[in-house]
Write an enzyme that holds these catalytic residues in place. Structure first.
Site, PDB file in Angstrom:
ATOM      1  N   LYS A 267     -14.549   0.367   1.768  1.00 42.95           N
ATOM      2  CA  LYS A 267     -13.452   0.721   2.672  1.00 42.95           C
ATOM      3  C   LYS A 267     -13.982   1.082   4.059  1.00 42.95           C
ATOM      4  CE  LYS A 267     -11.758   3.785  -0.229  1.00 42.95           C
ATOM      5  NZ  LYS A 267     -10.904   4.875  -0.728  1.00 42.95           N
TER       6      LYS A 267
ATOM      7  N   GLU B 158       1.614  -0.600  -5.077  1.00 44.06           N
ATOM      8  CA  GLU B 158       0.445   0.243  -5.327  1.00 44.06           C
ATOM      9  C   GLU B 158       0.866   1.698  -5.199  1.00 44.06           C
ATOM     10  OE1 GLU B 158      -3.639   2.028  -3.720  1.00 44.06           O
ATOM     11  OE2 GLU B 158      -1.737   1.953  -2.674  1.00 44.06           O
TER      12      GLU B 158
ATOM     13  N   ASP C  19       0.839  -1.195   0.000  1.00 42.52           N
ATOM     14  CA  ASP C  19       0.000   0.000   0.000  1.00 42.52           C
ATOM     15  C   ASP C  19       0.881   1.255   0.000  1.00 42.52           C
ATOM     16  OD1 ASP C  19      -2.897   0.886   0.514  1.00 42.52           O
ATOM     17  OD2 ASP C  19      -1.802   1.972   2.088  1.00 42.52           O
ATOM     18  N   ASN C  20       0.639   2.120  -0.992  1.00 46.05           N
ATOM     19  CA  ASN C  20       1.332   3.412  -1.037  1.00 46.05           C
ATOM     20  C   ASN C  20       2.833   3.337  -0.746  1.00 46.05           C
ATOM     21  OD1 ASN C  20      -0.856   5.023  -1.718  1.00 46.05           O
ATOM     22  ND2 ASN C  20      -1.515   5.225   0.408  1.00 46.05           N
TER      23      ASN C  20
END
Lengths: 669, 669
Positions: free
Chosen positions: A529, A416, A387-388
């Site tokens: 989410k 990502e 993630d990120n």
């Protein structure tokens, strides 16, 4: 004797090796391959004068220190090419050596002299010296063999014609190639690296699902056991990788509610990316999903269906994460002694505490985060969706991935990083196996062609493996919002055929969910989410069958399992894109045509570049649509295409060469 | 504490610097400049996250170890640019540094918060910490100044608005730029080199002459004294460099006669490139040319006319060269103990013995050859035209030029390497100041544009300074053989305006000598290489005046003294080529149009790219032909050109902006 300055110790190495490709950032980063793939190396190799040069590609698998050699051949204009095939996971090294070849030079000159009858005994005697010298480098019976050649070239009792025959015979060439004079060989100054990852790094089909939305009854919090029950469905669609958003305890402080509200209701489950609560952090499991054993059973069951589970690595904490109290020094503090939450003014993310990767105790922190990866590897996980990664230091990822791969070369990391292109590429260079791309926002023919040429024809292809996602929980594109079911089909075909790696954010894609939270937003209306969804309604419009067909086509056609054979073809309609892929051996040729307009029938005349496809210019051949089963008999380059988005917006043709023998039962193979 | 592996000592340096340009072959070779020229450096600079990055270009002149800094500015897409100017001969180093800038990040975020009134005392206190830290890095009164700022940002008795004003004031920005936080700065791993050579390396006009052909009386062997008498004529034509073929004693053994005959007559003077006889070798002077004193007087007299003498370096020997007997080990021997003459089967050059540069005693040989250069430097020579450098080892030239330039940075070496492109470029990279090119054989518009784009727009421009020669004693091109006087004018204008460095093989060019030895040959009919010529006939058709005009235009227009401002412009006639050059300050703009057809009048409509020239899109301006003095009033991009090869096949316009004030005497400046 006076010394020529030390820089020029190599003064007698007369051959230059430069312009080596592939070589990423001057050799700072490896190129990537999977087993069975070829590493084709090119270089400019030349020296002064006009003597003949020999050049070899050298390669070895680490940690072996024995170099293997592959021949390099001159193409044109001092450009040479050679290749080797990698077979094992891990790291290979390659470099080059080249030298002025006195024997080949002598032989070539002798041949030229013979043509004009200029050759003399002196020329043969010169060759004898070279052959004699080779005998001193030789071993076994070849020592004697070479000596005998040398003697013959000098023999008084042999005529010039006899000597010539021996001087120019191919046996002697072979011997001299085996024992060449390399005293002044140039060795390329760098040893370049290939990282070989498993096939799945190159070819994979991902399905993203929130386990908490897997419950059979609306409203209930789903569990790993519920998720298990979805496996047959996912397997039937042909996916091989099941990616789960974070499965860890979710923080309560500053928890976000539906529609990203700052004040969550008591029933709101919170974002899985707000990791850490009283129940634990990155090595723990959210209690409502089940236990570690439940998780391991899910992983095992998935494997039985040919599906590998991928976990999310989101290196950030909720305010309730145990790290916050146990290692407060890993977070940045504001002057009022509170911990600095994530912010990008004017936006505040008070439910997230980022790590301070450059804190004084950074090495402790980095090792702790690596231990998170190690922990999940111990539980059987080998694929991580990160993630990120672009909001954590680049050297951190380089270190982490390198260290993990030392013991687990089979690990795959997907970056990502929806960020600027150079940052994305750098992450790929430093070790990520796969990367999310801008694919979601490339919708027109020109955009797609330009982007995929960059990804597959430039140096980028050596280190950046694109993973194409038409949607993610964060990205419901305008194209999907307004194009209806045909838009989902179009984007699926593009993702699955332009990219050997692709994925969908599962049920929402399959069910063509297209309602955004507000105009101009790419957020889903009821974003999973922040809330639990209930997807399993038997929607007749589901793309399940279509997805299954596309994934089967991917499995059956090696051409679609790599991006290296991608070419675009002209078609006289801006709304239709056409491209082909072929397998490395050129046996499997797939031509894809997609109508990019989800609203109207589009048609056009296609100009296939048949030569690029290995088909004769006016051959007749069969275009066998793998989606519908229809077979078209085509001839030459120009053929008509018509695509109705309401039935199917794409063709995925397999081209079949015609077998021209009457006695064959089937005309096509 | 556990150590993160040593590769990652720089784990806290979060900024990446890559894609640095110029950087030749990963920094292996220097770029080239002359004093006053700019080194513009670009790089991709980025980090994780969204903090503000600062980047600086660092440079120093060797041997100073003190680095200077120039700012780098973000252009777009993580690409940064900065520049510095070199002023002294010798070597400069440059590199880059970049870091996450906490103060600039804090200030930017504060501004964003102020916009939405989100700012708090805590934000200001955070700034105070950064300012306080800067005070510890500061010196002099600025320590106190910074401390006061820090105190103000924390002061209880100041309102938020007052504090804000101080927090955001530009003085504080200046102070923090002076004392930035660079604890975790990234330093680019390489120090790149600029070699600064004198102006003449960039801008020169060469004239080649055989001194032995300078005698006033036909048939007599000319001398340096005769050559002196030609100086006024050469100076009048505006040349600044007089290049003499080898001036050393010429071998008698195997001497070549007229028309390259193998058996020279007793009167044949031999080729000046067959160097060495009883009278001496590379440090001696051919007796018939005069003495060393005569030579030095020629050099001195030439200087008085603004002309510098360039010598030929042809590192090869005639069989009579003293080296052959004194150092026989420097030559290759055939098995029959004779010395190996030069050959490229089936061609034999028995009058030439090449050196064996890789002989066991190579270091002695290399030093001896360097001593030849040193000898002529002592006699006042600083320009060497190197004969066939591509037939001697590349490492030899790299060593030789590097060593010579250590003491004589003002030395200029011109590579006469008519060979494959990569070898030519490598010679330039390793140190040659100027290089002969393929210009002589680029005759059509497309060929010229393609070649000069490669030379001036690609990386090649950083290290390869083309020298354009329409003819040489070896090259009488087809174009000159069949185009008559207009062809000579055309090629002169192209050479002198496309290239800041150019030259002609003198009298033969000036007198439009165009007879080749045989059809298909580029050799001159009566090649001066093997016989004495007598040029000084007062030919009415001589190009003397035209050459003088072209050279004057070059001197008067700085745009023509460099290749960096070259652009091509469209014209709707394939026989007319049009291009412009502008000076670095864009004050001097020259537009050249040349009729490539020596036989017919050609005309066409020109589309000037006015924006590239710094002119408004529909401005009116004056095109002032420097060749004829004619002035054309033009407006906008589209203008008519007509060129008659019988009068003058080219325009060399100076564009003059119109001064729009009535009271000016002249409307144009």
């Amino acid at each position: 004797m006076r010394q020529v300055s030390s820089t020029f110790d190599q003064g007698r190495s007369r051959v230059v090796i430069e312009g080596v490709e592939p070589e990423i950032d001057g050799g700072l980063f490896p190129i990537k391959r999977t087993p069975g793939e070829t590493v084709a190396v090119e270089a400019d190799v030349f020296g002064d004068g006009h003597e003949v040069i020999s050049c070899a590609l050298m390669f070895r698998r680490e940690p072996d220190d024995q170099w293997c050699q592959a021949p390099m051949e001159l193409i044109v204009n001092d450009r040479w090419r050679g290749a080797f095939v990698v077979t094992e996971l891990g790291r290979y090294m390659y470099t080059l050596t080249a030298y002025v070849d006195p024997f080949k030079s002598w032989r070539r000159d002798l041949q030229k002299k013979v043509e004009v009858e200029q050759h003399t005994e002196v020329d043969l005697a010169a060759g004898a010296i070279l052959v004699e010298a080779a005998s001193q480098r030789a071993a076994g019976t070849e020592v004697k063999e070479l000596r005998e050649y040398a003697q013959m070239l000098r023999a008084k009792n042999l005529g010039l014609a006899d000597k010539l025959k021996r001087a120019l015979c191919s046996d002697l060439v072979g011997l001299l190639e085996k024992y060449p004079e390399r005293r002044f060989a140039t060795r390329y100054a760098k040893e370049l690296v290939v990282v070989v990852e498993r096939d799945k790094a190159r070819f994979s089909s991902w399905y993203e699902i929130f386990p908490r939305s897997c419950a059979a009854e609306p409203g209930r919090h789903g569990s790993f056991t519920d998720c298990e029950r979805c496996l047959p469905h996912i397997a039937a669609m042909g996916f091989d990788t099941l990616y789960l958003p974070p499965i860890h305890p979710i923080g309560r402080t500053q928890r976000r509610g539906k529609y990203i509200a700052n004040d969550a209701g008591t029933d709101d489950p919170g974002s899985p990316w707000a990791i850490g609560a009283q129940e634990g952090g990155h090595k723990s499991i959210h209690p409502e999903l089940g236990t570690l054993d439940d998780f391991k059973r899910l992983v095992r069951k998935a494997n039985e269906y040919g599906i590998e589970v991928a976990l999310d690595l989101a290196f950030q904490c909720s305010p309730d994460h145990p790290y916050v109290t146990q290692n407060p020094e890993w977070f940045r503090r504001r002057p009022d002694r509170t911990i600095q939450f994530a912010e990008n003014p004017p936006k505040k993310y008070q439910d997230i505490y980022p790590f301070d990767f450059t804190t004084e105790g950074w090495q402790e922190l980095w090792h702790e985060l690596k231990s998170v990866v190690d922990f999940w590897i111990e539980q059987g996980i080998r694929i991580f969706r990160v993630d990120n990664p672009h909001t954590k230091p680049l050297p951190f990822w380089q270190w982490l991935i390198t260290e993990v791969k030392k013991d687990h070369a089979e690990t795959i990391f997907l970056a990502e990083a929806f960020t600027r292109p150079k940052v994305m590429y750098r992450l790929a260079k430093l070790g990520f196996s796969q990367s999310y791309t801008y694919f979601a926002w490339r919708n027109t023919k020109r955009e797609l062609i330009q982007y995929f040429r960059e990804l597959t024809k430039s140096e980028v292809r050596e280190y950046f493996r694109p993973s194409l996602w038409p949607n993610t929980p964060d990205i419901l594109t305008e194209y999907l919002q307004f194009g209806g079911r045909p838009a989902f089909m179009t984007r699926l075909v593009l993702a699955a055929t332009l990219g050997a790696n692709y994925g969908v954010y599962g049920p929402a894609f399959e069910l063509c969910v297209d309602r955004a939270r507000e105009p101009g937003s790419e957020e889903y209306l009821d974003s999973e989410k922040y809330q639990i969804q209930n997807w399993h309604s038997g929607n007749a419009d589901s793309l399940k069958e279509f997805i299954a067909r596309v994934n089967r086509i991917r499995r059956e056609n090696p051409a679609l399992q790599s991006n290296s054979g991608l070419s675009f073809h002209d078609i006289d309609n801006e709304q239709i894109i056409c491209y082909s892929k072929q397998s490395g051996d050129r046996m499997n040729v797939v031509v894809v045509a997609v109508n990019l307009d989800p609203h109207h029938v589009q048609s056009g005349w296609l100009s296939l570049d048949l030569e690029a496809l290995g088909f004769g210019g006016d051959a007749s051949y069969q275009a066998h649509d793998q989606l519908t089963g229809a077979r078209f008999l085509w001839q030459g380059t120009s053929n008509y295409i018509e695509l109705d988005p309401r039935s199917c917006p794409a063709h995925i043709f397999r081209l079949r060469r015609r077998v021209r023998r009457e006695q064959d039962f089937d005309y096509f193979s």
